[in-house]
Design an enzyme around this catalytic site. Structure first.
Site, PDB file in Angstrom:
ATOM      1  N   ARG A   1      24.134  30.668  42.735  1.00 44.26           N
ATOM      2  CA  ARG A   1      23.898  32.458  43.265  1.00 44.26           C
ATOM      3  C   ARG A   1      22.703  32.317  44.709  1.00 44.26           C
ATOM      4  O   ARG A   1      22.442  33.075  45.437  1.00 44.26           O
ATOM      5  CB  ARG A   1      23.549  32.711  42.039  1.00 44.26           C
ATOM      6  CG  ARG A   1      24.483  32.845  41.288  1.00 44.26           C
ATOM      7  CD  ARG A   1      24.125  34.082  39.665  1.00 44.26           C
ATOM      8  NE  ARG A   1      23.569  32.989  38.758  1.00 44.26           N
ATOM      9  CZ  ARG A   1      23.687  33.087  37.711  1.00 44.26           C
ATOM     10  NH1 ARG A   1      25.242  32.953  37.148  1.00 44.26           N
ATOM     11  NH2 ARG A   1      24.079  32.319  37.173  1.00 44.26           N
TER      12      ARG A   1
ATOM     13  N   PHE B   1      34.451  39.949  39.867  1.00 40.41           N
ATOM     14  CA  PHE B   1      33.992  39.080  38.852  1.00 40.41           C
ATOM     15  C   PHE B   1      33.024  38.690  38.660  1.00 40.41           C
ATOM     16  O   PHE B   1      32.703  37.564  38.244  1.00 40.41           O
ATOM     17  CB  PHE B   1      35.603  37.888  38.475  1.00 40.41           C
ATOM     18  CG  PHE B   1      36.530  37.461  39.157  1.00 40.41           C
ATOM     19  CD1 PHE B   1      37.539  37.337  38.072  1.00 40.41           C
ATOM     20  CD2 PHE B   1      37.012  37.176  40.451  1.00 40.41           C
ATOM     21  CE1 PHE B   1      38.831  37.956  37.966  1.00 40.41           C
ATOM     22  CE2 PHE B   1      38.794  37.061  40.602  1.00 40.41           C
ATOM     23  CZ  PHE B   1      39.104  38.177  39.543  1.00 40.41           C
TER      24      PHE B   1
ATOM     25  N   ASP C   1      34.222  44.213  37.789  1.00 43.84           N
ATOM     26  CA  ASP C   1      34.475  43.584  36.816  1.00 43.84           C
ATOM     27  C   ASP C   1      35.354  44.533  35.601  1.00 43.84           C
ATOM     28  O   ASP C   1      35.478  45.395  35.963  1.00 43.84           O
ATOM     29  CB  ASP C   1      33.104  42.331  36.028  1.00 43.84           C
ATOM     30  CG  ASP C   1      33.968  40.990  35.239  1.00 43.84           C
ATOM     31  OD1 ASP C   1      33.249  40.457  35.625  1.00 43.84           O
ATOM     32  OD2 ASP C   1      33.977  41.660  33.787  1.00 43.84           O
ATOM     33  N   SER C   2      36.346  43.125  34.743  1.00 40.86           N
ATOM     34  CA  SER C   2      37.170  44.524  34.137  1.00 40.86           C
ATOM     35  C   SER C   2      36.398  44.562  32.965  1.00 40.86           C
ATOM     36  O   SER C   2      36.891  45.201  32.290  1.00 40.86           O
ATOM     37  CB  SER C   2      38.191  43.405  33.938  1.00 40.86           C
ATOM     38  OG  SER C   2      37.709  41.828  33.043  1.00 40.86           O
TER      39      SER C   2
ATOM     40  N   ASP D   1      34.794  35.007  42.080  1.00 36.35           N
ATOM     41  CA  ASP D   1      34.217  33.098  41.144  1.00 36.35           C
ATOM     42  C   ASP D   1      35.177  33.957  39.574  1.00 36.35           C
ATOM     43  O   ASP D   1      34.358  35.169  38.107  1.00 36.35           O
ATOM     44  CB  ASP D   1      32.640  33.691  40.353  1.00 36.35           C
ATOM     45  CG  ASP D   1      32.190  32.791  39.374  1.00 36.35           C
ATOM     46  OD1 ASP D   1      33.170  32.038  39.039  1.00 36.35           O
ATOM     47  OD2 ASP D   1      31.058  32.938  38.594  1.00 36.35           O
TER      48      ASP D   1
ATOM     49  N   CYS E   1      36.444  27.267  38.181  1.00 37.01           N
ATOM     50  CA  CYS E   1      35.931  26.787  36.928  1.00 37.01           C
ATOM     51  C   CYS E   1      37.261  26.168  36.415  1.00 37.01           C
ATOM     52  O   CYS E   1      36.619  25.647  34.575  1.00 37.01           O
ATOM     53  CB  CYS E   1      34.679  27.061  36.448  1.00 37.01           C
ATOM     54  SG  CYS E   1      35.421  28.904  35.419  1.00 37.01           S
TER      55      CYS E   1
HETATM   56  N1  SAH Z   1      29.858  35.559  38.807  1.00 38.29           N
HETATM   57  C1  SAH Z   1      29.660  35.308  37.253  1.00 38.29           C
HETATM   58  C2  SAH Z   1      30.081  35.419  36.136  1.00 38.29           C
HETATM   59  C3  SAH Z   1      32.112  35.042  35.987  1.00 38.29           C
HETATM   60  S1  SAH Z   1      32.937  35.113  34.601  1.00 38.29           S
HETATM   61  C4  SAH Z   1      27.914  35.243  37.201  1.00 38.29           C
HETATM   62  O1  SAH Z   1      27.365  34.821  38.260  1.00 38.29           O
HETATM   63  O2  SAH Z   1      27.147  35.535  35.599  1.00 38.29           O
HETATM   64  C5  SAH Z   1      34.573  35.798  35.344  1.00 38.29           C
HETATM   65  C6  SAH Z   1      33.873  37.468  35.084  1.00 38.29           C
HETATM   66  O3  SAH Z   1      35.667  37.682  35.450  1.00 38.29           O
HETATM   67  C7  SAH Z   1      33.760  37.721  33.942  1.00 38.29           C
HETATM   68  O4  SAH Z   1      33.131  38.508  33.771  1.00 38.29           O
HETATM   69  C8  SAH Z   1      35.738  38.306  32.823  1.00 38.29           C
HETATM   70  O5  SAH Z   1      34.898  39.988  32.479  1.00 38.29           O
HETATM   71  C9  SAH Z   1      35.876  38.899  34.675  1.00 38.29           C
HETATM   72  N2  SAH Z   1      37.160  38.703  34.889  1.00 38.29           N
HETATM   73  C10 SAH Z   1      38.189  38.071  33.916  1.00 38.29           C
HETATM   74  N3  SAH Z   1      39.843  38.353  34.493  1.00 38.29           N
HETATM   75  C11 SAH Z   1      39.060  40.090  35.232  1.00 38.29           C
HETATM   76  C12 SAH Z   1      39.940  40.270  35.539  1.00 38.29           C
HETATM   77  N4  SAH Z   1      41.657  40.668  35.732  1.00 38.29           N
HETATM   78  N5  SAH Z   1      39.820  41.685  36.805  1.00 38.29           N
HETATM   79  C13 SAH Z   1      38.483  41.623  36.898  1.00 38.29           C
HETATM   80  N6  SAH Z   1      37.596  41.492  36.169  1.00 38.29           N
HETATM   81  C14 SAH Z   1      37.797  39.472  35.295  1.00 38.29           C
END
Ligand code: SAH
Length: 393
Positions: A210, A226, A248-249, A298, A338
């Site tokens: 980050r 995400f 994000d979802s 991510d 990941c």
């Molecule tokens: N980059 C973030 C962590 C990401 S974790 C950080 O630094 O804190 C992955 C995220 O993807 C989660 O918040 C989850 O809610 C979201 N997610 C999962 N599938 C998704 C999709 N199809 N579309 C949008 N968001 C999604």
């Protein structure tokens, strides 16, 4: 003592300090050990090799605690291992600007099945294996004694417990319900929802990434896909990004992201938040002809194990292709996986394939991985799960 005897030749990985013993490597088990109980591991010749925790339900049938058959696995053992893990961190992350740290990283800290994250004055524990479950009270007592932390919460609501025949478990282990906890990470402020948040509440493994991606975001229009609670977005804004669109979802995560902008005294009008499915929204953005200087991808684990690698590869390729197409010339893609089931080499091939299909030339300017508080034991390459590339197009 109850014993586990290996088949001929199968002591090799144990002697190479790998902690896992698969069911197919075992010749016989004597003494009917119960779930999580300590067993003496012997070579096919009968030589004692070390002590392990027995997992009757899992194909990883035992996990080594040590290579010292004469040692005793007891509260002193856990006390020592946990203390050492925490001491190692003090040199790695001496930064007073950060108070969210992984204190124990399972196999790579010599404690298979035990994950401990510290968020300010709260510990969050995951107990993932039969062996860790067997010793849960001992482990929690040792954590309290060593850290002096009064609030310890369990977030063992993870799928891997099923493989061990263990039900999910969450709740207060010591102290009171922590609720929302405010942490500092590289001087930035975040709230962590310990009880309902994802994983143990925050993705601390991305701390350094980050920071790096944030530095590169100065003056950029950024798309953070995400975004969870806006980790990368807040770093980008704090580093002078022109605008950050975060997607994000999870509605709850986005709500927290919005709060993080205010909490850090950043400009809300530079932050746009979109609730939706990244796979769909990226297509819409492509069709609308939108473009960005930086795209961050991510996603969650598409392939927890190698068995899901094919399907996961298609998912990664799809979003990377779409992400690359949204970039302006000279733009930056920060892309992560990941998934334990996708190696860094394979991930690089997927991103390269996406660039070919997008008709875009790109170069990796930096390779990223999990933070130093998520170490990878040399004997346990499976511990390296997070890989990332900063690609310039
Ligand atoms: N980059 C973030 C962590 C990401 S974790 C950080 O630094 O804190 C992955 C995220 O993807 C989660 O918040 C989850 O809610 C979201 N997610 C999962 N599938 C998704 C999709 N199809 N579309 C949008 N968001 C999604």
């Amino acid at each position: 003592m109850k014993t586990l005897t290996l088949k001929p030749g199968r002591e090799k990985s144990v002697l190479a300090r790998h902690p896992w013993i698969f069911s197919g490597a075992i010749a016989r088990i004597e003494g009917e050990p119960e779930s999580g109980e300590t067993v003496l591991v012997r070579s096919s010749q009968g030589d004692p090799l070390g002590l392990a925790a027995y997992s009757p339900a899992s194909s990883i049938r035992a996990r080594m605690w040590n290579l010292k058959p004469e040692e005793i696995i007891n509260s002193e053992f856990f006390h020592d291992r946990i203390k050492q893990a925490i001491q190692r961190r003090s040199n790695l992350i001496p930064d007073s600007e950060t108070n969210a740290i992984r204190l124990v990283h399972a196999e790579s800290d010599g404690l298979p099945g035990v994950v401990v994250d510290r968020y300010a004055d709260v510990l969050v524990v995951q107990i993932l294996t039969s062996g860790a479950e067997f010793w849960r009270e001992t482990i929690v007592d040792a954590l309290a004694a060593i850290t002096g932390v009064r609030h310890i919460f369990e977030r063992s609501d993870v799928d891997v417990r099923k493989l061990e025949g263990l039900p999910p478990r969450t709740g207060v282990l010591k102290g009171t319900d922590p609720g929302l906890v405010e942490i500092r990470e590289n001087g930035l402020r975040f709230q962590v929802d310990i009880v309902h948040g994802q994983k143990t509440g925050f993705y601390i493994d991305q701390r350094r990434n980050r920071q790096r991606v944030g530095e590169l975001a100065h003056g950029c229009e950024v798309l953070n896909c995400f975004c969870y609670t806006g980790g990368f977005s807040i770093y980008a804004l704090a580093n002078g990004a022109a605008k950050v669109t975060s997607m994000d979802s999870s509605k709850e995560a986005l709500e927290m992201g919005r709060n993080h902008v205010l909490l850090n005294g950043l400009a809300s009008d530079k932050a746009e938040w979109i609730e939706g499915d990244v796979f769909k929204v990226l297509r819409t953005m492509r069709d609308q002809g939108r473009s960005f200087d930086m795209v961050i991808l991510d996603p969650p684990k598409f392939a927890p194990t190698a068995a899901q690698a094919d399907r996961a590869a298609r998912g990664y390729k799809d979003i990377n292709l779409l992400g690359l197409k949204l970039l302006r010339p000279g733009g930056i893609l920060a892309t992560f996986s990941c998934s334990g089931g996708i190696s860094a080499e394979l991930f690089q091939k997927i991103v390269a394939g996406a660039a070919v299909d997008a008709g875009i030339d790109g170069r990796i300017v930096q390779t990223l991985t999990q933070g130093p508080d998520h170490p990878v034991a040399l004997s346990f390459p499976e511990g390296a799960y997070l890989k990332g590339f900063i690609v310039q197009v």
